[in-house]
Design an enzyme around this catalytic site. Structure first.
Site, PDB file in Angstrom:
ATOM      1  CE1 TYR A  83      -3.145   2.821   0.424  1.00 22.69           C
ATOM      2  CE2 TYR A  83      -2.239   3.219   2.610  1.00 22.69           C
ATOM      3  CZ  TYR A  83      -3.139   3.582   1.542  1.00 22.69           C
ATOM      4  OH  TYR A  83      -3.863   4.930   1.714  1.00 22.69           O
ATOM      5  NE  ARG A  95      -3.118   7.672  -3.877  1.00 21.32           N
ATOM      6  CZ  ARG A  95      -4.035   7.221  -3.077  1.00 21.32           C
ATOM      7  NH1 ARG A  95      -5.207   6.693  -3.350  1.00 21.32           N
ATOM      8  NH2 ARG A  95      -3.570   6.938  -1.865  1.00 21.32           N
ATOM      9  CE1 TYR A 146      -4.293   9.889   7.944  1.00 21.12           C
ATOM     10  CE2 TYR A 146      -3.938   8.358   6.380  1.00 21.12           C
ATOM     11  CZ  TYR A 146      -4.781   9.217   7.417  1.00 21.12           C
ATOM     12  OH  TYR A 146      -6.032   8.428   7.275  1.00 21.12           O
ATOM     13  NE  ARG A 200      -9.305  11.991   6.168  1.00 23.01           N
ATOM     14  CZ  ARG A 200      -8.657  10.897   6.507  1.00 23.01           C
ATOM     15  NH1 ARG A 200      -9.203   9.508   5.960  1.00 23.01           N
ATOM     16  NH2 ARG A 200      -7.574  11.006   7.345  1.00 23.01           N
ATOM     17  CD  GLU A 253     -11.481   2.190   3.714  1.00 22.35           C
ATOM     18  OE1 GLU A 253     -10.446   1.990   4.530  1.00 22.35           O
ATOM     19  OE2 GLU A 253     -11.600   2.392   2.463  1.00 22.35           O
TER      20      GLU A 253
HETATM   21  C1  3EB Z   1      -7.715   5.893   5.836  1.00 17.50           C
HETATM   22  O1  3EB Z   1      -8.400   6.769   6.182  1.00 17.50           O
HETATM   23  C2  3EB Z   1      -8.169   4.811   5.498  1.00 17.50           C
HETATM   24  O2  3EB Z   1      -5.273   5.570   0.027  1.00 17.50           O
HETATM   25  O3  3EB Z   1      -7.010   6.234  -1.415  1.00 17.50           O
HETATM   26  C3  3EB Z   1      -9.146   5.467   2.912  1.00 17.50           C
HETATM   27  C4  3EB Z   1      -9.463   6.125   1.619  1.00 17.50           C
HETATM   28  C5  3EB Z   1      -7.841   4.999   3.024  1.00 17.50           C
HETATM   29  C6  3EB Z   1      -8.753   6.414   0.656  1.00 17.50           C
HETATM   30  C7  3EB Z   1      -6.526   5.925  -0.367  1.00 17.50           C
HETATM   31  C8  3EB Z   1      -7.142   4.876   1.948  1.00 17.50           C
HETATM   32  C9  3EB Z   1      -7.370   5.688   0.997  1.00 17.50           C
HETATM   33  O4  3EB Z   1      -6.464   6.353   5.747  1.00 17.50           O
HETATM   34  C10 3EB Z   1      -7.629   4.264   4.479  1.00 17.50           C
END
Ligand code: 3EB
Length: 326
Positions: A138, A145, A198, A211, A317
């Protein structure tokens, strides 16, 4: 040009008019090759007695179609839906390079079509937690990406698409996307650190997604809530407790929905007016997840799939979408 998302049980007849693109959820092979781009998620459906689910994007006029650099796409007016699937081979590029290639192709297509704005992306890959060259896959995906966004002259913070990224038991890197002529309105969640911010403990490159996003097909407002998990701040919470993780995920969905409604031009979206896709790591958790969903969203449509959420400790999720007239 109006556009609506229709969720129907298959078979979606192969001669259905006005299909921009579709996803097929469920492990069985599709009945024939559809005329439209199709993202097939060969993942177990966890709803009792569930038949395969076809979710089609329908438009009022017949779309034009093309295949460009391996991307199958359809365009109607200024809306474009595409799917790219790239198989991983032993001597081919690794997932990082493959992800960069896939997104590079998508951005070239969109620039060529004059529809540069990526609104929503659905990402799936095999073995999401496996290590490759000392880095979780990932995280390799996130490197590729983000590099492609920068190469394609896109920002990796702020106005980035709504998205999800899940692991499946096998299959190619599969990316479906919806793009349009206007920028999306990105929405963040005050309960969570923006994913693009992050800290480095989650990987050398932060994930590139918002989000949620509000986007505007002609005459309509479409809300996409990205994959939403049991993360507060930047930390996973309620380790090992699927009920609490589902409740926290829905608290996050409600929070991001409230933020979206502050920007909404359609009068606002309701939790029970959205349709949901829920990814569950362990199939045996499905009844507990479904009970929480029923409590939180009432009779709204919910499709549950077995998939691997991108952090190994996350058990569930939730993603959602809603469409309202302007
Ligand atoms: C998170 O909140 C959970 O890498 O495109 C959620 C939505 C998550 C999209 C992405 C990853 C992605 O980090 C994981």
């Amino acid at each position: 040009m109006t556009m609506q998302c229709l969720s129907v049980l298959s078979p979606l007849a192969p001669d259905t008019p006005g299909v921009l693109g579709a996803s097929l959820l469920g492990p069985q092979p599709p009945a024939g090759v559809p005329a439209w781009p199709l993202q097939h998620l060969r993942a177990p459906l966890l709803d009792a007695g569930a038949a395969p689910v076809h979710e089609a994007w329908l438009v009022a006029t017949e779309p034009t179609a093309g295949t460009t650099e391996g991307i199958r796409w359809r365009r109607a007016g200024e809306l474009l839906f595409g799917v790219i699937e790239l198989a991983e081979t032993p001597d081919g590029p690794g997932l990082r390079a493959l992800s960069e290639q896939a997104y590079g192709r998508i951005f070239r297509l969109l620039d060529g079509q004059g529809l540069p704005h990526l609104w929503r992306v659905w990402n799936y890959m095999a073995d999401i937690h496996a290590q490759a060259h000392g880095l979780e896959r990932y995280r390799q995906f996130n490197l590729g990406r983000a590099d492609a966004f920068l190469q394609g002259a896109r920002s990796v913070v702020g106005r980035v698409p709504a998205a999800c990224a899940l692991g499946l038991a096998g299959g190619p890197l599969s990316i479906a996307f919806l793009a349009g002529p206007t920028p999306s309105v990105p929405i963040e969640n005050p309960r969570q650190v923006s994913a693009y911010h992050y800290p480095a403990q989650y990987g050398p490159r932060s994930p590139t997604f918002s989000r949620a996003a509000l986007v505007y097909p002609p005459g309509q407002e479409l809300l996409f809530i990205s994959g939403t998990a049991s993360i507060v701040g930047h930390q996973s919470v309620h380790l090992g407790d699927v009920l609490a993780q589902t409740r926290e995920s829905m608290d996050n969905v409600a929070s991001v929905l409230a933020q979206a409604n502050r920007r909404s031009r359609s009068g606002g979206h309701a939790l029970d007016g959205l349709s949901y896709r829920v990814y569950i790591r362990h199939a045996s958790d499905a009844p507990r997840v479904q009970a929480v969903m029923a409590e939180r969203v009432g009779a709204a449509p919910v499709v549950c799939l077995q998939a691997d959420i991108c952090r190994a400790e996350l058990l569930v999720e939730v993603e959602a979408q809603g469409l309202r007239p302007l």
